[in-house]
Structures are given as structure tokens and as C-alpha cells.
Design an enzyme around this catalytic site. Sequence first.
Site, PDB file in Angstrom:
ATOM      1  N   TYR A  40       0.867  -1.174   0.000  1.00  0.00           N
ATOM      2  CA  TYR A  40       0.000   0.000   0.000  1.00  0.00           C
ATOM      3  C   TYR A  40       0.907   1.228   0.000  1.00  0.00           C
ATOM      4  CZ  TYR A  40      -4.408   2.290   1.461  1.00  0.00           C
ATOM      5  OH  TYR A  40      -5.528   3.061   1.548  1.00  0.00           O
ATOM      6  N   LYS A  95     -19.308 -20.632 -13.119  1.00  0.00           N
ATOM      7  CA  LYS A  95     -18.288 -20.639 -14.180  1.00  0.00           C
ATOM      8  C   LYS A  95     -16.943 -20.194 -13.599  1.00  0.00           C
ATOM      9  CE  LYS A  95     -21.021 -21.583 -17.793  1.00  0.00           C
ATOM     10  NZ  LYS A  95     -20.867 -22.654 -18.772  1.00  0.00           N
ATOM     11  N   GLU A 137     -20.929 -14.781 -21.246  1.00  0.00           N
ATOM     12  CA  GLU A 137     -21.740 -15.961 -20.923  1.00  0.00           C
ATOM     13  C   GLU A 137     -23.231 -15.646 -20.992  1.00  0.00           C
ATOM     14  OE1 GLU A 137     -20.146 -18.975 -20.144  1.00  0.00           O
ATOM     15  OE2 GLU A 137     -22.138 -19.801 -20.407  1.00  0.00           O
ATOM     16  N   ASP A 163     -20.881 -19.750 -24.736  1.00  0.00           N
ATOM     17  CA  ASP A 163     -22.011 -20.524 -25.283  1.00  0.00           C
ATOM     18  C   ASP A 163     -21.839 -20.762 -26.774  1.00  0.00           C
ATOM     19  OD1 ASP A 163     -23.959 -20.662 -22.916  1.00  0.00           O
ATOM     20  OD2 ASP A 163     -23.194 -18.620 -22.965  1.00  0.00           O
ATOM     21  N   GLY A 197     -29.694 -20.315 -32.151  1.00  0.00           N
ATOM     22  CA  GLY A 197     -29.206 -19.204 -31.338  1.00  0.00           C
ATOM     23  C   GLY A 197     -27.696 -19.230 -31.239  1.00  0.00           C
ATOM     24  N   ALA A 198     -27.182 -18.651 -30.152  1.00  0.00           N
ATOM     25  CA  ALA A 198     -25.748 -18.507 -29.948  1.00  0.00           C
ATOM     26  C   ALA A 198     -25.018 -19.835 -30.154  1.00  0.00           C
ATOM     27  CB  ALA A 198     -25.513 -17.996 -28.522  1.00  0.00           C
ATOM     28  N   ALA A 199     -25.430 -20.837 -29.396  1.00  0.00           N
ATOM     29  CA  ALA A 199     -24.720 -22.114 -29.414  1.00  0.00           C
ATOM     30  C   ALA A 199     -24.891 -22.827 -30.751  1.00  0.00           C
ATOM     31  CB  ALA A 199     -25.217 -22.986 -28.258  1.00  0.00           C
ATOM     32  N   ASN A 285     -30.007 -26.949 -21.097  1.00  0.00           N
ATOM     33  CA  ASN A 285     -29.747 -27.068 -19.647  1.00  0.00           C
ATOM     34  C   ASN A 285     -30.779 -26.288 -18.848  1.00  0.00           C
ATOM     35  OD1 ASN A 285     -27.359 -28.628 -19.416  1.00  0.00           O
ATOM     36  ND2 ASN A 285     -26.224 -26.939 -20.314  1.00  0.00           N
ATOM     37  N   ASN A 317     -19.825 -27.240 -22.173  1.00  0.00           N
ATOM     38  CA  ASN A 317     -18.670 -26.390 -22.447  1.00  0.00           C
ATOM     39  C   ASN A 317     -17.667 -26.290 -21.280  1.00  0.00           C
ATOM     40  OD1 ASN A 317     -20.258 -24.645 -20.911  1.00  0.00           O
ATOM     41  ND2 ASN A 317     -20.966 -23.495 -22.711  1.00  0.00           N
TER      42      ASN A 317
HETATM   43  N1  LIG Z   1     -24.386 -28.260 -23.028  1.00  0.00           N
HETATM   44  C1  LIG Z   1     -23.768 -27.122 -23.234  1.00  0.00           C
HETATM   45  O1  LIG Z   1     -22.575 -27.023 -23.068  1.00  0.00           O
HETATM   46  C2  LIG Z   1     -24.544 -25.927 -23.697  1.00  0.00           C
HETATM   47  C3  LIG Z   1     -23.830 -24.813 -24.133  1.00  0.00           C
HETATM   48  C4  LIG Z   1     -24.526 -23.692 -24.568  1.00  0.00           C
HETATM   49  C5  LIG Z   1     -25.916 -23.690 -24.575  1.00  0.00           C
HETATM   50  N2  LIG Z   1     -26.581 -24.795 -24.132  1.00  0.00           N
HETATM   51  C6  LIG Z   1     -28.037 -24.823 -24.087  1.00  0.00           C
HETATM   52  O2  LIG Z   1     -28.548 -24.511 -25.374  1.00  0.00           O
HETATM   53  C7  LIG Z   1     -29.749 -23.779 -25.250  1.00  0.00           C
HETATM   54  C8  LIG Z   1     -29.679 -22.519 -26.097  1.00  0.00           C
HETATM   55  O3  LIG Z   1     -28.676 -21.661 -25.612  1.00  0.00           O
HETATM   56  P1  LIG Z   1     -28.228 -20.376 -26.453  1.00  0.00           P
HETATM   57  O4  LIG Z   1     -27.193 -19.706 -25.643  1.00  0.00           O
HETATM   58  O5  LIG Z   1     -27.920 -20.734 -27.863  1.00  0.00           O
HETATM   59  O6  LIG Z   1     -29.579 -19.503 -26.408  1.00  0.00           O
HETATM   60  P2  LIG Z   1     -30.237 -18.521 -27.471  1.00  0.00           P
HETATM   61  O7  LIG Z   1     -29.203 -17.753 -28.194  1.00  0.00           O
HETATM   62  O8  LIG Z   1     -31.277 -17.782 -26.739  1.00  0.00           O
HETATM   63  O9  LIG Z   1     -30.932 -19.511 -28.531  1.00  0.00           O
HETATM   64  C9  LIG Z   1     -32.056 -20.283 -28.230  1.00  0.00           C
HETATM   65  C10 LIG Z   1     -32.550 -20.893 -29.528  1.00  0.00           C
HETATM   66  O10 LIG Z   1     -33.565 -21.862 -29.236  1.00  0.00           O
HETATM   67  C11 LIG Z   1     -34.517 -21.763 -30.260  1.00  0.00           C
HETATM   68  N3  LIG Z   1     -35.812 -22.350 -29.938  1.00  0.00           N
HETATM   69  C12 LIG Z   1     -36.734 -21.956 -29.025  1.00  0.00           C
HETATM   70  N4  LIG Z   1     -37.841 -22.736 -29.107  1.00  0.00           N
HETATM   71  C13 LIG Z   1     -37.611 -23.619 -30.110  1.00  0.00           C
HETATM   72  C14 LIG Z   1     -38.376 -24.662 -30.696  1.00  0.00           C
HETATM   73  N5  LIG Z   1     -39.606 -24.957 -30.278  1.00  0.00           N
HETATM   74  N6  LIG Z   1     -37.820 -25.375 -31.710  1.00  0.00           N
HETATM   75  C15 LIG Z   1     -36.584 -25.078 -32.157  1.00  0.00           C
HETATM   76  N7  LIG Z   1     -35.813 -24.096 -31.649  1.00  0.00           N
HETATM   77  C16 LIG Z   1     -36.327 -23.377 -30.639  1.00  0.00           C
HETATM   78  C17 LIG Z   1     -34.653 -20.255 -30.471  1.00  0.00           C
HETATM   79  O11 LIG Z   1     -35.343 -20.024 -31.704  1.00  0.00           O
HETATM   80  P3  LIG Z   1     -35.615 -18.545 -32.285  1.00  0.00           P
HETATM   81  O12 LIG Z   1     -34.306 -18.144 -32.888  1.00  0.00           O
HETATM   82  O13 LIG Z   1     -36.695 -18.748 -33.273  1.00  0.00           O
HETATM   83  O14 LIG Z   1     -35.998 -17.686 -31.111  1.00  0.00           O
HETATM   84  C18 LIG Z   1     -33.194 -19.861 -30.476  1.00  0.00           C
HETATM   85  O15 LIG Z   1     -32.646 -19.972 -31.771  1.00  0.00           O
HETATM   86  C19 LIG Z   1     -29.957 -23.542 -23.744  1.00  0.00           C
HETATM   87  O16 LIG Z   1     -30.823 -24.521 -23.242  1.00  0.00           O
HETATM   88  C20 LIG Z   1     -28.592 -23.751 -23.170  1.00  0.00           C
HETATM   89  O17 LIG Z   1     -28.635 -24.231 -21.834  1.00  0.00           O
HETATM   90  C21 LIG Z   1     -25.918 -25.899 -23.688  1.00  0.00           C
HETATM   91  O1  LIG Z   2     -23.843 -23.595 -18.056  1.00  0.00           O
HETATM   92  C1  LIG Z   2     -23.830 -24.720 -18.591  1.00  0.00           C
HETATM   93  O2  LIG Z   2     -23.970 -25.777 -17.929  1.00  0.00           O
HETATM   94  C2  LIG Z   2     -23.550 -24.880 -20.062  1.00  0.00           C
HETATM   95  C3  LIG Z   2     -23.895 -23.721 -20.926  1.00  0.00           C
HETATM   96  O3  LIG Z   2     -23.041 -22.628 -20.746  1.00  0.00           O
HETATM   97  C4  LIG Z   2     -25.340 -23.306 -20.880  1.00  0.00           C
HETATM   98  O4  LIG Z   2     -25.599 -22.101 -20.957  1.00  0.00           O
HETATM   99  O5  LIG Z   2     -26.193 -24.183 -20.810  1.00  0.00           O
HETATM  100 MG   LIG Z   3     -23.918 -20.760 -20.876  1.00  0.00          MG
END
Ligand SMILES: NC(=O)c1ccc[n+]([C@@H]2O[C@H](COP(=O)([O-])OP(=O)(O)OC[C@H]3O[C@@H](n4cnc5c(N)ncnc54)[C@H](OP(=O)(O)O)[C@@H]3O)[C@@H](O)[C@H]2O)c1
Ligand SMILES: O=C(O)C[C@H](O)C(=O)O
Ligand SMILES: [Mg+2]
Length: 419
Positions: A40, A95, A137, A163, A197-199, A285, A317
Site C-alpha cells: 500500500y 463458471k 456468458e 455458449d 441461437g448462440a450455441a 440445460n 462447455n
Molecule cells: N451443453 C452445453 O454445453 C450448452 C452450451 C450452450 C448452450 N446450451 C443450451 O442450449 C440452449 C440454447 O442456448 P443459447 O445460448 O444458444 O440460447 P439462445 O441464443 O437464446 O438460442 C435459443 C434458440 O432456441 C430456439 N428455440 C426456441 N424454441 C424452439 C423450438 N420450439 N424449436 C426449435 N428451436 C427453438 C430459439 O429459436 P428462435 O431463434 O426462433 O428464437 C433460439 O434460436 C440452452 O438450453 C442452453 O442451456 C448448452
Molecule cells: O452452463 C452450462 O452448464 C452450459 C452452458 O453454458 C449453458 O448455458 O447451458
Molecule cells: Mg452458458
Amino acid sequence: MGVKVTKDEALDYHKFPNAGKLAIQATKKMETQRDLSLAYTPGVAYPCEEIQKNPELAFEYTSKRNLVAVISNGTAVLGLGDIGALASKPVMEGKSVLFKKFAAIDSFDIEVDEKDIDKFCDIVKAISPTFGGINLEDIKAPECFEIEKKLVEELNIPIMHDDQHGTAIITSAALMNASEMIGIKIEDMKIVVVGAGAAAIACSTMYKELGVKNLIMCDSKGVIHKGRTDLNKYKKEFITQTDITTMEEAFKDANMVLGLSKPGTFSQEHIKLMSEEPIVFTLANPTPELFPEEVFEVKPKAIVGTGRSDYSNQVNNVLGFPFIFRGALDVQARTINMQMKLCAAKAIANLAKEPITEQIKESFGNLTYGKNYIIPIPFDKRLMVEVSSAVALGAVESGVARVKDFDLEKYKEKLISMI
Ligand SMILES: NC(=O)c1ccc[n+]([C@@H]2O[C@H](COP(=O)([O-])OP(=O)(O)OC[C@H]3O[C@@H](n4cnc5c(N)ncnc54)[C@H](OP(=O)(O)O)[C@@H]3O)[C@@H](O)[C@H]2O)c1
Ligand SMILES: O=C(O)C[C@H](O)C(=O)O
Ligand SMILES: [Mg+2]
């Protein structure tokens, strides 16, 4: 494996003995008047002046070098949706804990209550001097793409939307190994991606790099096809070249489905339409699109992965972000590029083929490479050695590392000494 937890257990875990999952620790002594004078006033002024003259010295005199911020605005928290910045905090603290426990990276979470892209980026930029890296995130698409692009362009520390890229890396590793197991080349597969979406977009972009040609993406309105007039520019990249317009046609004879959406977006009826030995990753998730037991009921030979810790094949992830940042920080990478991501995916995939260690065997039983063990488990300490060194080498070879004279063997030895 297979350890179920109840809601009460999870709430108690978060509440006791201290609220939350993180605390800050000092790394220098603070016991004497001399310690106080060094840490300090007056001693602290010297490093301040040195850093003012040469900003790179912040990596020598502060904790920046090994510090990653986990930053969210709470707009796409797991599959829970837009639950807001404050409610996202348990995930973000989690995380940070994983950064620390799995890759010895100091980290804390920052929840930013701001949805406007420019304002959010201004806030992140303004606080960025503190950190050696930034893990974005649970920020929803399509905003997340613009946010990441803007921050990567304007800051020169590694920034990664977990994601997107963490998920792309781990699902690529899982796809590589599962494709070998079913004996169908990645380029010959029909893959359905549920979610846009993002993932989903980031995974699909990386799959193209791996050679995937036949990929049908679906969002909440159904298949992304040429007749749609409501698509943003990110989804347009994935308009199917086939005449398919329905989910049923998409699933027909498909070799793989990647669920990155929310629970219940496809059903056993869809899985029944798939090939006899399909790859089914239901990664929403905490509740997957479909549970593994539901998949096995209709396709007993399937290879199934979820994002959860209580089933085999945790395609999450967590196998990516701690080790990617470890490697990127250690070579002071300016960015995290596709070469580094491909190196990470291959390292994860290859590690699953190695016999497990005694330490893993004692805690988790005898896991052997096969349909119930397609990727390593997060507790495999060799992940840091193999994945971080592959990422660091990828950064050096692609010219984004700031460190000179990188020695892969010495770096691996250092990582081994840390586990
Ligand atoms: N296991 C892992 O490591 C991991 C990593 C990342 C994410 N995830 C999971 O993935 C999911 C999405 O995350 P994200 O960050 O990508 O979210 P996000 O950017 O909000 O994307 C969500 C997507 O889901 C689509 N969706 C919603 N209802 C649907 C339906 N009935 N049929 C088909 N698609 C539908 C949405 O469609 P629209 O574009 O039409 O709104 C959007 O494109 C979450 O459940 C998250 O927990 C898992
Ligand atoms: O948080 C997790 O378990 C994985 C991923 O980043 C998600 O958003 O589902
Ligand atoms: Mg996440």
C-alpha cells in the site's frame, strides 16, 4: 456418474456455510508494517508509475495476467431464457469456480444489467483493463454475435462467448468420436440442429470447418428453408440447400441431432425417424430437449449426450472454456481463433481414447472409450495439459500469441506441475 441432486440440496449447497460459491484471497503477506508499506502507500506507487510508462507491465505487477471476468447480461441463462442479470449470478459464480478449480485461473463474475448492445460493450470495454481475458456468458442471439465481434475488434485480450465457442469445441470433439464409433464420416452425415441461437449457430459454423455438408437447422418457427422471410443474417447462412421444410423430413434418416434450444422441442416420434444408430445430443440445460432414457426406449443403439453432470457423456462447455483460456492467457494471445478452437476439439477427442488414470478410476469407476464414454469427464486433470497446450500451440502457429520463444515441451511440463 448418475448422481442426482434435489432442489433442497442444491439450495442448501448455495446457502451454507457461506452464501454463494466464491471468495477472494490475498496472495501476498499482510502482517507487518513493512508489508503494509510495500503493498500500500508508499510502495504501491512504484508499480503504478511503471505501468503508466509501459502498460504491458500490468501483466507483471498485477493479477491481470491470470484473471478472467465472466460477464453476462442474463438474457439467455442456460435454457431458462431471459431471467435477468441478478438471477444469472449463480451460473456466473459457477463458471468462475470452474475456471479456478479446473484450470487454476482466477475469475469473478460480473452481471451487467444492460441489454443495449452499444451500452453493454461500453461497460465491458471500460472495465477491461482489470482482466487478462473476458468470458462472455449466457447472452442471447443475435445480440451476442454483435457484442462479441465489437469487443474482439476493440480490445486486445482474449474474449470468447462461451455458449458459442466453448460449445462448438466440445460438440465437435464429441461428434468426431461418435462419427468414428458409428463408422460414418462426418462429411457423409445428415445432421439436424434444433435451435438457431448462440450455441447452435457457432456449432454449425465449426461443423462446416469439420466437413459437414448436410446440415438442417430449425428454430422456434421450424426448419430454416428458402421460403422463410423472417430470418436474420446469421440464420440465413444455414438455409438448407434441400427441399426440406418440416421437422419430420429433417429427422428422416438423420445420423445426428444436436439440441441447443429448450425442453420438448423434439420428441421420441422424431427420434424414431432417425437412422438405427443415431447420435443424439440433447444439450439444453438444465432440462434437455429429451432425456436419455426416452431416446434409448426408441433407439437402443443410439449414442446419447446431455449437458448435465448426472448422465454419461456430459457434452458441456466446461470441457472447453477453462482450458482454452489457460492456453490463451499463457501465450498472451490477442484473440481466440478457429485454429485454436480446432486444436482444442482434437485434443479433447483424443484424450477420450487414452486409458483413464487411476485417480479417475477410483472416483468414477472403469470408464472405457465407447458409446457411454465418448469424451473425457471434467475431472480428468489431463485436460488442462492436453487442451491448454494444444490451444497455446495453435495461437503461436497462427501468429496471435504475444510471447516469443514458445517451447511446447516446457509448457507441458509446467502444466503437469500444476495438476
Ligand atoms: N451443453 C452445453 O454445453 C450448452 C452450451 C450452450 C448452450 N446450451 C443450451 O442450449 C440452449 C440454447 O442456448 P443459447 O445460448 O444458444 O440460447 P439462445 O441464443 O437464446 O438460442 C435459443 C434458440 O432456441 C430456439 N428455440 C426456441 N424454441 C424452439 C423450438 N420450439 N424449436 C426449435 N428451436 C427453438 C430459439 O429459436 P428462435 O431463434 O426462433 O428464437 C433460439 O434460436 C440452452 O438450453 C442452453 O442451456 C448448452
Ligand atoms: O452452463 C452450462 O452448464 C452450459 C452452458 O453454458 C449453458 O448455458 O447451458
Ligand atoms: Mg452458458
